[in-house]
Design a protein around this motif. Structure first.
Motif, PDB file in Angstrom:
ATOM      1  N   THR A   2       0.697  -1.156   0.121  1.00 26.72           N
ATOM      2  CA  THR A   2       0.037   0.170   0.005  1.00 26.72           C
ATOM      3  C   THR A   2       0.814   1.215   0.042  1.00 26.72           C
ATOM      4  O   THR A   2       1.917   1.319   0.766  1.00 26.72           O
ATOM      5  N   ARG A   3       0.617   2.309  -0.732  1.00 29.33           N
ATOM      6  CA  ARG A   3       1.026   3.584  -0.817  1.00 29.33           C
ATOM      7  C   ARG A   3      -0.060   4.477  -0.658  1.00 29.33           C
ATOM      8  O   ARG A   3      -1.010   4.535  -1.078  1.00 29.33           O
ATOM      9  N   TRP A   4       0.261   5.699  -0.129  1.00 22.59           N
ATOM     10  CA  TRP A   4      -0.672   6.860   0.070  1.00 22.59           C
ATOM     11  C   TRP A   4      -0.191   8.017  -0.927  1.00 22.59           C
ATOM     12  O   TRP A   4       0.955   8.317  -1.037  1.00 22.59           O
ATOM     13  N   ARG A   5      -1.130   8.756  -1.572  1.00 17.33           N
ATOM     14  CA  ARG A   5      -1.101   9.480  -2.448  1.00 17.33           C
ATOM     15  C   ARG A   5      -1.398  10.878  -1.323  1.00 17.33           C
ATOM     16  O   ARG A   5      -2.348  10.925  -0.919  1.00 17.33           O
ATOM     17  N   VAL A   6      -0.620  11.939  -1.367  1.00 12.25           N
ATOM     18  CA  VAL A   6      -0.777  13.077  -0.418  1.00 12.25           C
ATOM     19  C   VAL A   6      -0.934  14.319  -1.192  1.00 12.25           C
ATOM     20  O   VAL A   6      -0.034  14.536  -2.170  1.00 12.25           O
ATOM     21  N   GLU A  41       3.829  10.517  -3.385  1.00 15.14           N
ATOM     22  CA  GLU A  41       3.403   9.248  -2.876  1.00 15.14           C
ATOM     23  C   GLU A  41       4.214   8.788  -1.902  1.00 15.14           C
ATOM     24  O   GLU A  41       5.617   8.846  -1.906  1.00 15.14           O
ATOM     25  N   ILE A  42       3.748   8.355  -0.551  1.00 18.80           N
ATOM     26  CA  ILE A  42       4.510   7.784   0.489  1.00 18.80           C
ATOM     27  C   ILE A  42       4.024   6.460   1.081  1.00 18.80           C
ATOM     28  O   ILE A  42       2.946   5.949   0.577  1.00 18.80           O
ATOM     29  N   ASP A  43       4.879   5.774   1.818  1.00 19.08           N
ATOM     30  CA  ASP A  43       4.427   4.512   2.425  1.00 19.08           C
ATOM     31  C   ASP A  43       3.639   4.925   3.360  1.00 19.08           C
ATOM     32  O   ASP A  43       3.798   6.158   4.013  1.00 19.08           O
ATOM     33  N   LEU A  47       2.305   9.646  11.201  1.00 18.60           N
ATOM     34  CA  LEU A  47       2.272  11.166  11.460  1.00 18.60           C
ATOM     35  C   LEU A  47       1.592  11.921  10.416  1.00 18.60           C
ATOM     36  O   LEU A  47       1.035  13.003  10.593  1.00 18.60           O
ATOM     37  N   VAL A  48       1.752  11.491   9.151  1.00 15.61           N
ATOM     38  CA  VAL A  48       1.143  12.017   7.941  1.00 15.61           C
ATOM     39  C   VAL A  48      -0.407  12.021   8.257  1.00 15.61           C
ATOM     40  O   VAL A  48      -1.168  12.839   7.922  1.00 15.61           O
ATOM     41  N   ARG A  49      -1.077  10.946   8.964  1.00  9.45           N
ATOM     42  CA  ARG A  49      -2.373  10.900   9.088  1.00  9.45           C
ATOM     43  C   ARG A  49      -2.639  11.624   9.993  1.00  9.45           C
ATOM     44  O   ARG A  49      -3.909  12.590  10.060  1.00  9.45           O
ATOM     45  N   ASP A  50      -2.001  11.772  11.157  1.00  6.07           N
ATOM     46  CA  ASP A  50      -2.136  12.793  12.333  1.00  6.07           C
ATOM     47  C   ASP A  50      -2.222  14.159  11.785  1.00  6.07           C
ATOM     48  O   ASP A  50      -3.066  14.914  12.130  1.00  6.07           O
ATOM     49  N   ALA A  65      -3.186   4.747  -3.150  1.00  9.55           N
ATOM     50  CA  ALA A  65      -2.648   5.170  -4.452  1.00  9.55           C
ATOM     51  C   ALA A  65      -3.078   3.899  -5.284  1.00  9.55           C
ATOM     52  O   ALA A  65      -3.297   4.058  -6.408  1.00  9.55           O
ATOM     53  N   GLY A  66      -3.401   2.766  -4.703  1.00 10.50           N
ATOM     54  CA  GLY A  66      -3.795   1.784  -5.510  1.00 10.50           C
ATOM     55  C   GLY A  66      -5.085   1.582  -5.621  1.00 10.50           C
ATOM     56  O   GLY A  66      -5.585   1.147  -6.864  1.00 10.50           O
ATOM     57  N   THR A  67      -6.081   1.880  -4.983  1.00 11.45           N
ATOM     58  CA  THR A  67      -7.399   1.889  -4.957  1.00 11.45           C
ATOM     59  C   THR A  67      -8.108   3.157  -5.461  1.00 11.45           C
ATOM     60  O   THR A  67      -9.339   3.388  -5.720  1.00 11.45           O
ATOM     61  N   GLY A  68      -7.596   4.523  -5.035  1.00 16.99           N
ATOM     62  CA  GLY A  68      -8.147   5.762  -5.017  1.00 16.99           C
ATOM     63  C   GLY A  68      -9.024   6.210  -3.970  1.00 16.99           C
ATOM     64  O   GLY A  68      -9.723   7.296  -4.012  1.00 16.99           O
ATOM     65  N   ARG A  69      -9.063   5.289  -2.956  1.00 16.26           N
ATOM     66  CA  ARG A  69     -10.126   5.444  -1.919  1.00 16.26           C
ATOM     67  C   ARG A  69      -9.364   6.283  -0.953  1.00 16.26           C
ATOM     68  O   ARG A  69      -8.209   6.108  -0.612  1.00 16.26           O
TER      69      ARG A  69
END
Length: 74
Positions: A2-6, A41-43, A47-50, A65-69
């Motif tokens: 999983t990766r996150w798009r910020v 994009e980050i793992d 802290l980013v969620r906070d 990043a994978g699902t767009g959710r």
């Protein structure tokens, strides 16, 4: 993996820099004191969620990043 798009909506950002205080390696301020992600994009990073959950103008969005959710901020 999983990766996150910020992303940060510059029109909503008020320049409080709370995100930079919470996750200084993940957010930077531009010339107008508006926040932006250091990397698009980050793992997953708590802290980013906070930082996103603490943003007073709700300008930060996190998306899988994978699902767009949207990433749950709770």
């Amino acid at each position: 993996m999983t990766r996150w798009r910020v992303s940060v909506d510059k029109k909503l950002c008020i320049g409080s820099a709370m995100c930079v205080a919470i996750a200084p390696d993940r957010f930077v301020l531009d010339e107008q004191q508006r926040s932006g992600p250091a990397e698009a994009e980050i793992d997953p990073d708590e802290l980013v969620r906070d930082a996103a959950a603490s943003c007073p103008s709700e300008a930060i969005s996190l998306v899988d990043a994978g699902t767009g959710r949207p990433v749950d901020l709770d």
